[in-house]
Design a protein around this motif. Structure first.
Motif, mmCIF file in Angstrom:
data_model
loop_
_atom_site.group_PDB
_atom_site.id
_atom_site.type_symbol
_atom_site.label_atom_id
_atom_site.label_comp_id
_atom_site.label_asym_id
_atom_site.label_seq_id
_atom_site.Cartn_x
_atom_site.Cartn_y
_atom_site.Cartn_z
ATOM 1 N N GLU A 11 8.813 -3.136 -7.836
ATOM 2 C CA GLU A 11 7.395 -2.963 -8.146
ATOM 3 C C GLU A 11 6.840 -1.696 -7.513
ATOM 4 O O GLU A 11 6.044 -0.981 -8.123
ATOM 5 C CB GLU A 11 6.597 -4.185 -7.671
ATOM 6 C CG GLU A 11 6.916 -5.474 -8.397
ATOM 7 C CD GLU A 11 6.336 -5.522 -9.806
ATOM 8 O OE1 GLU A 11 5.772 -4.511 -10.264
ATOM 9 O OE2 GLU A 11 6.456 -6.581 -10.453
ATOM 10 N N ILE A 12 7.252 -1.412 -6.285
ATOM 11 C CA ILE A 12 6.787 -0.194 -5.614
ATOM 12 C C ILE A 12 7.271 1.040 -6.368
ATOM 13 O O ILE A 12 6.521 2.013 -6.562
ATOM 14 C CB ILE A 12 7.286 -0.148 -4.157
ATOM 15 C CG1 ILE A 12 6.623 -1.265 -3.331
ATOM 16 C CG2 ILE A 12 6.995 1.209 -3.531
ATOM 17 C CD1 ILE A 12 5.132 -1.102 -3.167
ATOM 18 N N GLN A 13 8.520 1.015 -6.814
ATOM 19 C CA GLN A 13 9.046 2.154 -7.572
ATOM 20 C C GLN A 13 8.326 2.328 -8.903
ATOM 21 O O GLN A 13 8.064 3.458 -9.329
ATOM 22 C CB GLN A 13 10.551 1.971 -7.797
ATOM 23 C CG GLN A 13 11.384 2.123 -6.539
ATOM 24 C CD GLN A 13 12.831 1.718 -6.748
ATOM 25 O OE1 GLN A 13 13.136 0.755 -7.447
ATOM 26 N NE2 GLN A 13 13.742 2.470 -6.135
ATOM 27 N N ARG B 74 4.989 3.927 -8.282
ATOM 28 C CA ARG B 74 5.081 5.354 -7.920
ATOM 29 C C ARG B 74 5.872 6.173 -8.946
ATOM 30 O O ARG B 74 6.231 7.321 -8.677
ATOM 31 C CB ARG B 74 5.746 5.473 -6.546
ATOM 32 C CG ARG B 74 4.931 4.836 -5.424
ATOM 33 C CD ARG B 74 5.687 4.869 -4.118
ATOM 34 N NE ARG B 74 4.874 4.371 -3.001
ATOM 35 C CZ ARG B 74 5.335 4.136 -1.778
ATOM 36 N NH1 ARG B 74 6.617 4.360 -1.508
ATOM 37 N NH2 ARG B 74 4.541 3.677 -0.833
ATOM 38 N N TYR B 75 6.120 5.614 -10.092
ATOM 39 C CA TYR B 75 7.044 6.200 -11.063
ATOM 40 C C TYR B 75 6.682 7.628 -11.438
ATOM 41 O O TYR B 75 7.557 8.483 -11.592
ATOM 42 C CB TYR B 75 7.070 5.324 -12.322
ATOM 43 C CG TYR B 75 8.330 5.431 -13.139
ATOM 44 C CD1 TYR B 75 9.468 4.715 -12.794
ATOM 45 C CD2 TYR B 75 8.376 6.240 -14.263
ATOM 46 C CE1 TYR B 75 10.628 4.803 -13.541
ATOM 47 C CE2 TYR B 75 9.532 6.333 -15.021
ATOM 48 C CZ TYR B 75 10.654 5.615 -14.666
ATOM 49 O OH TYR B 75 11.797 5.713 -15.413
ATOM 50 N N TYR B 76 5.380 7.893 -11.612
ATOM 51 C CA TYR B 76 4.928 9.227 -12.007
ATOM 52 C C TYR B 76 4.099 9.875 -10.894
ATOM 53 O O TYR B 76 3.264 10.741 -11.176
ATOM 54 C CB TYR B 76 4.099 9.158 -13.287
ATOM 55 C CG TYR B 76 4.871 8.722 -14.503
ATOM 56 C CD1 TYR B 76 5.852 9.531 -15.066
ATOM 57 C CD2 TYR B 76 4.618 7.494 -15.101
ATOM 58 C CE1 TYR B 76 6.566 9.135 -16.185
ATOM 59 C CE2 TYR B 76 5.317 7.085 -16.226
ATOM 60 C CZ TYR B 76 6.282 7.916 -16.762
ATOM 61 O OH TYR B 76 6.983 7.508 -17.883
ATOM 62 N N GLU B 77 4.329 9.471 -9.661
ATOM 63 C CA GLU B 77 3.525 9.976 -8.542
ATOM 64 C C GLU B 77 3.463 11.509 -8.555
ATOM 65 O O GLU B 77 4.476 12.167 -8.797
ATOM 66 C CB GLU B 77 4.146 9.485 -7.226
ATOM 67 C CG GLU B 77 3.175 9.364 -6.095
ATOM 68 C CD GLU B 77 3.770 8.588 -4.917
ATOM 69 O OE1 GLU B 77 3.040 7.765 -4.333
ATOM 70 O OE2 GLU B 77 4.945 8.793 -4.603
ATOM 71 N N ILE C 53 3.745 2.846 -13.621
ATOM 72 C CA ILE C 53 4.052 1.916 -14.699
ATOM 73 C C ILE C 53 3.785 0.495 -14.228
ATOM 74 O O ILE C 53 3.914 0.185 -13.048
ATOM 75 C CB ILE C 53 5.543 2.042 -15.093
ATOM 76 C CG1 ILE C 53 5.834 3.408 -15.729
ATOM 77 C CG2 ILE C 53 5.989 0.935 -16.042
ATOM 78 C CD1 ILE C 53 7.315 3.669 -15.907
ATOM 79 N N PHE C 54 3.437 -0.378 -15.158
ATOM 80 C CA PHE C 54 3.483 -1.811 -14.868
ATOM 81 C C PHE C 54 4.197 -2.515 -16.005
ATOM 82 O O PHE C 54 4.212 -2.053 -17.145
ATOM 83 C CB PHE C 54 2.088 -2.412 -14.621
ATOM 84 C CG PHE C 54 1.202 -2.499 -15.835
ATOM 85 C CD1 PHE C 54 1.199 -3.633 -16.645
ATOM 86 C CD2 PHE C 54 0.340 -1.461 -16.163
ATOM 87 C CE1 PHE C 54 0.366 -3.720 -17.755
ATOM 88 C CE2 PHE C 54 -0.496 -1.539 -17.270
ATOM 89 C CZ PHE C 54 -0.476 -2.673 -18.066
ATOM 90 N N ILE C 55 4.819 -3.642 -15.662
ATOM 91 C CA ILE C 55 5.535 -4.461 -16.632
ATOM 92 C C ILE C 55 4.748 -5.747 -16.860
ATOM 93 O O ILE C 55 4.399 -6.439 -15.902
ATOM 94 C CB ILE C 55 6.959 -4.820 -16.144
ATOM 95 C CG1 ILE C 55 7.749 -3.559 -15.777
ATOM 96 C CG2 ILE C 55 7.693 -5.643 -17.205
ATOM 97 C CD1 ILE C 55 8.046 -2.644 -16.941
ATOM 98 N N ALA C 56 4.454 -6.040 -18.099
ATOM 99 C CA ALA C 56 3.797 -7.302 -18.462
ATOM 100 C C ALA C 56 4.841 -8.233 -19.069
ATOM 101 O O ALA C 56 5.623 -7.821 -19.928
ATOM 102 C CB ALA C 56 2.662 -7.057 -19.449
ATOM 103 N N ARG D 10 1.835 2.367 -19.168
ATOM 104 C CA ARG D 10 1.364 3.297 -18.144
ATOM 105 C C ARG D 10 0.121 2.727 -17.480
ATOM 106 O O ARG D 10 -0.750 2.152 -18.130
ATOM 107 C CB ARG D 10 1.016 4.654 -18.780
ATOM 108 C CG ARG D 10 2.201 5.494 -19.195
ATOM 109 C CD ARG D 10 2.987 6.040 -18.008
ATOM 110 N NE ARG D 10 2.195 6.831 -17.095
ATOM 111 C CZ ARG D 10 2.080 8.150 -17.157
ATOM 112 N NH1 ARG D 10 2.702 8.818 -18.119
ATOM 113 N NH2 ARG D 10 1.353 8.805 -16.265
ATOM 114 N N ARG D 11 0.041 2.879 -16.177
ATOM 115 C CA ARG D 11 -1.155 2.474 -15.448
ATOM 116 C C ARG D 11 -2.299 3.452 -15.705
ATOM 117 O O ARG D 11 -2.072 4.630 -16.004
ATOM 118 C CB ARG D 11 -0.883 2.446 -13.937
ATOM 119 C CG ARG D 11 -0.046 1.266 -13.474
ATOM 120 C CD ARG D 11 0.248 1.367 -11.985
ATOM 121 N NE ARG D 11 0.932 0.176 -11.504
ATOM 122 C CZ ARG D 11 0.323 -0.872 -10.973
ATOM 123 N NH1 ARG D 11 -1.005 -0.871 -10.857
ATOM 124 N NH2 ARG D 11 1.019 -1.918 -10.555
#
Length: 280
Positions: free
Chosen positions: A22-24, A27-30, A35-38, A114-115
């Motif tokens: 989840e942390i990765q 920070r995926y596009y930091e 990103i989040f997964i639903a 994408r967040r």
């Protein structure tokens, strides 16, 4: 939209559904939002209705014809045909998805989104009368359940400290039954969350604050001084440790739920629902 039958679990594009933490993902596009997964059709649909557009999906083969067409139709309706132009759907059988995601009981559908940037605290608090404040609540199940109760009971918004679990973590959003997409929420910055800074800012924004805690000064949640507050922020701490003493002392009120049969407290998620019902 492109549909791909999974033939290699090591495909890089699939890593976000399994081995990526989840942390990765966060920070995926930091430094940009990540990103989040639903998970599950209900949560995915709530995310789409809230304005999020998926860029990658994972679905169990036997559920493809049931779950994918309604999602594509809703995307077209809300966001136009271009919203599915770059969408890739990966399809696999039950065992393949179990091996990929690590879940013995897979939910059958995952979507990657994408967040969006979160709103700043001052702007977020404008125009709201009742807030739930989650102070370093680190259990995603509790965060999801509290958000769901807040949405159901009419709370205007949820503020989480920097140390709390993000509501878009997949377990939190799943437990919330997708209500993380139906009620406004924001995360305070690290500086805003330090010590009693957040409580001070809420007071500056015109809120009285009510810490849920068991102290000698606690009053019942039905206390009229609390219920009649024009603007009220209900402050909840993490399971077990509760709120730090300095935070309790900084709040305008300290409140508790009357208990019987020798019970001294409730799980924070259960307690939040009772408090929201009484104070909103």
């Amino acid at each position: 939209m492109e549909t791909i039958k999974i033939s290699d679990l090591n495909t890089e594009e699939l890593s976000i559904f399994g081995e990526t933490s989840e942390i990765q993902l966060y920070r995926y596009y930091e430094p940009e939002p990540g990103i989040f997964i639903a998970e599950s059709p209900n949560v995915v649909m709530r995310a789409i209705e809230a304005g999020h557009v998926p860029f990658r999906m994972l679905v169990e083969d036997k559920l493809y014809d049931k779950e994918i067409p309604p999602i594509v139709s809703e995307l077209d309706r809300l966001h136009g045909p271009e919203s599915t132009a770059g969408l890739t759907v990966y399809v696999g059988d039950h065992e393949t998805l179990k091996d990929l995601t690590g879940y013995a009981l897979v939910k059958g559908l995952w979507c990657a989104f994408r967040r969006s940037p979160v709103m700043g605290l001052r702007e977020f608090c404008e125009g709201k009368r009742r807030l739930a404040v989650l102070f370093d609540v680190v259990n995603p199940t509790n965060v999801g359940a509290i958000v769901r109760s807040a949405a159901a009971m009419g709370v205007d918004g949820v503020v989480l400290t920097h140390g709390s679990v993000n509501p878009l973590y997949r377990r939190a959003s799943r437990v919330s039954m997708g209500t993380v997409f139906q009620i406004p929420w924001t995360m305070a910055t690290k500086d805003e969350s330090e010590g009693v800074n957040l409580i001070g800012l809420l007071h500056e924004f015109g809120f009285e604050t009510a810490a849920m805690a068991l102290t000698d000064k606690s009053v019942g949640i039905n206390d009229t001084r609390v219920k009649n507050a024009e603007k009220l922020a209900i402050v909840l701490g993490t399971e077990g440790d509760g709120l730090p003493t300095e935070v309790i002392e900084a709040c305008t009120h300290t409140i508790k739920i009357p208990m019987y049969h020798g019970v001294d407290s409730l799980n924070v998620a259960a307690a939040s629902a009772v408090a929201f019902w009484e104070l909103v």
